[in-house]
Write an enzyme that holds these catalytic residues in place. Structure first.
Site, PDB file in Angstrom:
ATOM      1  N   HIS A   1      14.515  12.140  -8.296  1.00 41.13           N
ATOM      2  CA  HIS A   1      15.701  12.730  -7.652  1.00 41.13           C
ATOM      3  C   HIS A   1      16.633  13.292  -8.735  1.00 41.13           C
ATOM      4  O   HIS A   1      16.772  12.706  -9.814  1.00 41.13           O
ATOM      5  CB  HIS A   1      16.487  11.675  -6.884  1.00 41.13           C
ATOM      6  CG  HIS A   1      15.787  11.121  -5.679  1.00 41.13           C
ATOM      7  ND1 HIS A   1      14.680  11.687  -5.088  1.00 41.13           N
ATOM      8  CD2 HIS A   1      16.085  10.022  -4.924  1.00 41.13           C
ATOM      9  CE1 HIS A   1      14.313  10.970  -4.045  1.00 41.13           C
ATOM     10  NE2 HIS A   1      15.141   9.956  -3.923  1.00 41.13           N
TER      11      HIS A   1
ATOM     12  N   SER B   1       8.771  12.141  -2.635  1.00 40.02           N
ATOM     13  CA  SER B   1       8.252  10.772  -2.779  1.00 40.02           C
ATOM     14  C   SER B   1       9.268   9.756  -2.261  1.00 40.02           C
ATOM     15  O   SER B   1       8.910   8.625  -1.961  1.00 40.02           O
ATOM     16  CB  SER B   1       7.880  10.479  -4.234  1.00 40.02           C
ATOM     17  OG  SER B   1       9.025  10.573  -5.053  1.00 40.02           O
TER      18      SER B   1
ATOM     19  N   THR C   1       0.821  -1.220   0.000  1.00 40.10           N
ATOM     20  CA  THR C   1       0.000   0.000   0.000  1.00 40.10           C
ATOM     21  C   THR C   1       0.855   1.270   0.000  1.00 40.10           C
ATOM     22  O   THR C   1       0.323   2.370  -0.055  1.00 40.10           O
ATOM     23  CB  THR C   1      -0.902   0.041   1.254  1.00 40.10           C
ATOM     24  OG1 THR C   1      -0.039  -0.133   2.398  1.00 40.10           O
ATOM     25  CG2 THR C   1      -1.946  -1.056   1.232  1.00 40.10           C
TER      26      THR C   1
ATOM     27  N   CYS D   1      17.842   4.577  -3.660  1.00 36.53           N
ATOM     28  CA  CYS D   1      17.386   5.194  -4.913  1.00 36.53           C
ATOM     29  C   CYS D   1      18.418   6.170  -5.503  1.00 36.53           C
ATOM     30  O   CYS D   1      18.679   6.151  -6.708  1.00 36.53           O
ATOM     31  CB  CYS D   1      16.047   5.894  -4.709  1.00 36.53           C
ATOM     32  SG  CYS D   1      15.907   6.795  -3.164  1.00 36.53           S
TER      33      CYS D   1
HETATM   34  N1  LIG Z   1      10.245   6.074  -1.663  1.00 36.14           N
HETATM   35  C1  LIG Z   1      11.364   5.784  -2.331  1.00 36.14           C
HETATM   36  O1  LIG Z   1      11.771   6.448  -3.307  1.00 36.14           O
HETATM   37  C2  LIG Z   1      12.180   4.604  -1.928  1.00 36.14           C
HETATM   38  C3  LIG Z   1      13.232   4.230  -2.752  1.00 36.14           C
HETATM   39  C4  LIG Z   1      13.998   3.134  -2.417  1.00 36.14           C
HETATM   40  C5  LIG Z   1      13.698   2.445  -1.267  1.00 36.14           C
HETATM   41  N2  LIG Z   1      12.677   2.828  -0.461  1.00 36.14           N
HETATM   42  C6  LIG Z   1      12.427   2.034   0.749  1.00 36.14           C
HETATM   43  O2  LIG Z   1      11.194   1.323   0.592  1.00 36.14           O
HETATM   44  C7  LIG Z   1      10.542   1.217   1.859  1.00 36.14           C
HETATM   45  C8  LIG Z   1       9.133   1.772   1.767  1.00 36.14           C
HETATM   46  O3  LIG Z   1       9.178   3.133   1.364  1.00 36.14           O
HETATM   47  P1  LIG Z   1       7.870   3.918   0.908  1.00 36.14           P
HETATM   48  O4  LIG Z   1       8.360   5.229   0.456  1.00 36.14           O
HETATM   49  O5  LIG Z   1       7.037   3.084   0.006  1.00 36.14           O
HETATM   50  O6  LIG Z   1       7.117   4.067   2.343  1.00 36.14           O
HETATM   51  P2  LIG Z   1       5.570   4.282   2.651  1.00 36.14           P
HETATM   52  O7  LIG Z   1       4.902   4.982   1.550  1.00 36.14           O
HETATM   53  O8  LIG Z   1       5.529   4.863   4.029  1.00 36.14           O
HETATM   54  O9  LIG Z   1       4.964   2.773   2.723  1.00 36.14           O
HETATM   55  C9  LIG Z   1       5.282   1.856   3.731  1.00 36.14           C
HETATM   56  C10 LIG Z   1       4.622   0.510   3.454  1.00 36.14           C
HETATM   57  O10 LIG Z   1       5.054  -0.437   4.427  1.00 36.14           O
HETATM   58  C11 LIG Z   1       3.923  -1.024   5.068  1.00 36.14           C
HETATM   59  N3  LIG Z   1       4.274  -1.369   6.435  1.00 36.14           N
HETATM   60  C12 LIG Z   1       4.657  -0.549   7.431  1.00 36.14           C
HETATM   61  N4  LIG Z   1       4.909  -1.255   8.551  1.00 36.14           N
HETATM   62  C13 LIG Z   1       4.669  -2.552   8.236  1.00 36.14           C
HETATM   63  C14 LIG Z   1       4.734  -3.760   8.976  1.00 36.14           C
HETATM   64  N5  LIG Z   1       5.102  -3.790  10.257  1.00 36.14           N
HETATM   65  N6  LIG Z   1       4.398  -4.905   8.341  1.00 36.14           N
HETATM   66  C15 LIG Z   1       4.016  -4.920   7.050  1.00 36.14           C
HETATM   67  N7  LIG Z   1       3.940  -3.791   6.299  1.00 36.14           N
HETATM   68  C16 LIG Z   1       4.269  -2.630   6.900  1.00 36.14           C
HETATM   69  C17 LIG Z   1       2.850   0.045   4.978  1.00 36.14           C
HETATM   70  O11 LIG Z   1       1.560  -0.522   5.160  1.00 36.14           O
HETATM   71  P3  LIG Z   1       0.308   0.352   5.715  1.00 36.14           P
HETATM   72  O12 LIG Z   1      -0.287   1.062   4.525  1.00 36.14           O
HETATM   73  O13 LIG Z   1      -0.603  -0.707   6.247  1.00 36.14           O
HETATM   74  O14 LIG Z   1       0.822   1.278   6.761  1.00 36.14           O
HETATM   75  C18 LIG Z   1       3.091   0.542   3.546  1.00 36.14           C
HETATM   76  O15 LIG Z   1       2.548  -0.394   2.632  1.00 36.14           O
HETATM   77  C19 LIG Z   1      11.440   1.917   2.852  1.00 36.14           C
HETATM   78  O16 LIG Z   1      12.270   0.954   3.463  1.00 36.14           O
HETATM   79  C20 LIG Z   1      12.249   2.868   2.001  1.00 36.14           C
HETATM   80  O17 LIG Z   1      13.502   3.158   2.566  1.00 36.14           O
HETATM   81  C21 LIG Z   1      11.904   3.883  -0.766  1.00 36.14           C
END
Ligand SMILES: NC(=O)c1ccc[n+]([C@@H]2O[C@H](COP(=O)([O-])OP(=O)(O)OC[C@H]3O[C@@H](n4cnc5c(N)ncnc54)[C@H](OP(=O)(O)O)[C@@H]3O)[C@@H](O)[C@H]2O)c1
Length: 329
Positions: A234, A156, A9, A126
């Site tokens: 970025h 983002s 999500t 990223c």
């Molecule tokens: N954004 C970027 O550009 C990017 C790039 C590379 C890597 N990342 C990495 O990818 C990860 C997610 O980033 P995001 O930007 O997508 O964050 P986000 O929008 O905050 O989404 C977090 C996701 O993790 C789920 N979640 C949180 N706690 C959980 C748990 N205990 N068990 C299962 N699911 C859980 C959330 O579910 P709910 O909806 O139920 O809360 C949501 O689906 C991070 O580790 C980040 O460092 C992000």
């Protein structure tokens, strides 16, 4: 094959589903996983509704691949539990990237190092992915000595809460803050947490991860990471000193011939990479190529990519595709 998307999500999870659909990844059963509060809710994939399941239910289904983007703590706790039942985990968080027993993979550069024994595979940061995509072919040819990078990072990259903060501020609405300061009409020189040496964790990822991906510690990287109020990708200003001298026309040719790179470099037509054009695309865009006139063998360039696509989702899906193609899962 059965595939679990952990964090389905979230910002990255949503794009992951889109990329899997676009690339027609062979999925027999999709297991979307999110936090407990989301279990039982539905999301749509290929026009069909799918129920979000708990982590334990997803593990019980023994998927072939689980792509994680749910934060480092969740990956540290749950990725080994998937690996124990034979699932190969591709992890987007920073949890396993610098673990010496785990591979850190940008498929165009080092997918060939993967084997069946790699049960947890790390997706790089990223900002690292887009920089190393442009640096790798140049390093091959001219050998990098030192890189100085400054980033201009999209909200983002922080997740759903940060995008909401920016939108609220743009609309004059008070709401939850993802950053310690307003981001609208601001630039915050603070991405991720500060470390003891005064750098942020994001800056240290940029410094360390390329050495691991290129399996070469002979060059060094100094980074400053800044958050700016954009959402499409970025941007990075990169100054790279090589051991060998180079020819700019040859550099353009090398980048032009590199899979996954689009060269946008024509000052006559104001052609250069920008997040509004990179948004929603898989390539890494490179331009503003010029010699640093203050130092020998040194190049300046500007690199932009959609952090949610090549910076996260697309890179992870490319790893999964490689695993399938080479029959490693
Ligand atoms: N954004 C970027 O550009 C990017 C790039 C590379 C890597 N990342 C990495 O990818 C990860 C997610 O980033 P995001 O930007 O997508 O964050 P986000 O929008 O905050 O989404 C977090 C996701 O993790 C789920 N979640 C949180 N706690 C959980 C748990 N205990 N068990 C299962 N699911 C859980 C959330 O579910 P709910 O909806 O139920 O809360 C949501 O689906 C991070 O580790 C980040 O460092 C992000």
């Amino acid at each position: 094959m059965k595939i679990a998307i952990v964090g389905a999500t979230g910002m990255v999870g949503t794009v992951l589903l889109k990329v899997l659909e676009e690339r027609n990844f062979p999925i027999s059963q999709l297991l979307p996983v999110a936090s407990e509060k989301s279990v039982g809710k539905e999301l749509t994939y290929k026009g069909k509704k799918h129920k979000i399941v708990s982590m334990l239910d997803a593990i019980a289904a023994k998927p072939a691949i689980a792509i994680f983007s749910a934060g480092g703590g969740t990956s540290l706790e749950w990725a080994p539990k998937f690996a124990e039942v034979g699932t190969t985990v591709v992890d987007n968080s920073s949890a396993w990237r610098m673990d010496a027993t785990k591979k850190l993979v940008v498929p165009e550069i080092n997918a060939s190092t993967l084997t069946k024994e790699d049960k947890i595979i790390a997706n790089p940061n990223c900002s690292t992915i887009q920089m190393v995509m442009a640096l790798a072919p140049l390093h091959d040819k001219y050998k990098m000595k030192r890189v100085v990078v400054s980033t201009y990072q999209s909200v983002s990259g922080t997740g759903v809460k940060a995008v909401k903060q920016m939108e609220n501020e743009q609309n004059g609405i008070k709401g939850d803050m993802a950053y310690p300061y307003p981001i609208h009409q601001n630039a915050i020189p603070h991405c991720d947490v500060f470390e003891e040496n005064g750098y942020t964790k994001e800056e240290m990822k940029l410094a360390r991860e390329p050495q691991k991906i290129l399996d070469d510690r002979s060059f060094s990287i100094s980074a400053t990471a800044v958050r700016i109020p954009t959402s499409g990708g970025h941007s990075e200003s990169v100054n790279v000193e090589f051991i060998e001298d180079f020819d700019l026309a040859e550099i353009r040719q090398i980048l032009h011939n590199t899979q996954g790179i689009t060269l946008q470099d024509n000052t006559d037509t104001n052609t250069y990479p920008m997040p509004i054009y990179a948004n929603g695309k898989d390539d890494v865009f490179v331009g503003r190529l010029r010699r640093d006139e203050t130092q020998q063998n040194t190049l300046n360039m500007w690199i932009v990519s959609d952090n949610l696509r090549k910076g996260a989702a697309t890179n992870a899906v490319q790893i999964a595709e490689y695993l399938v193609e080479k029959e490693l899962v």
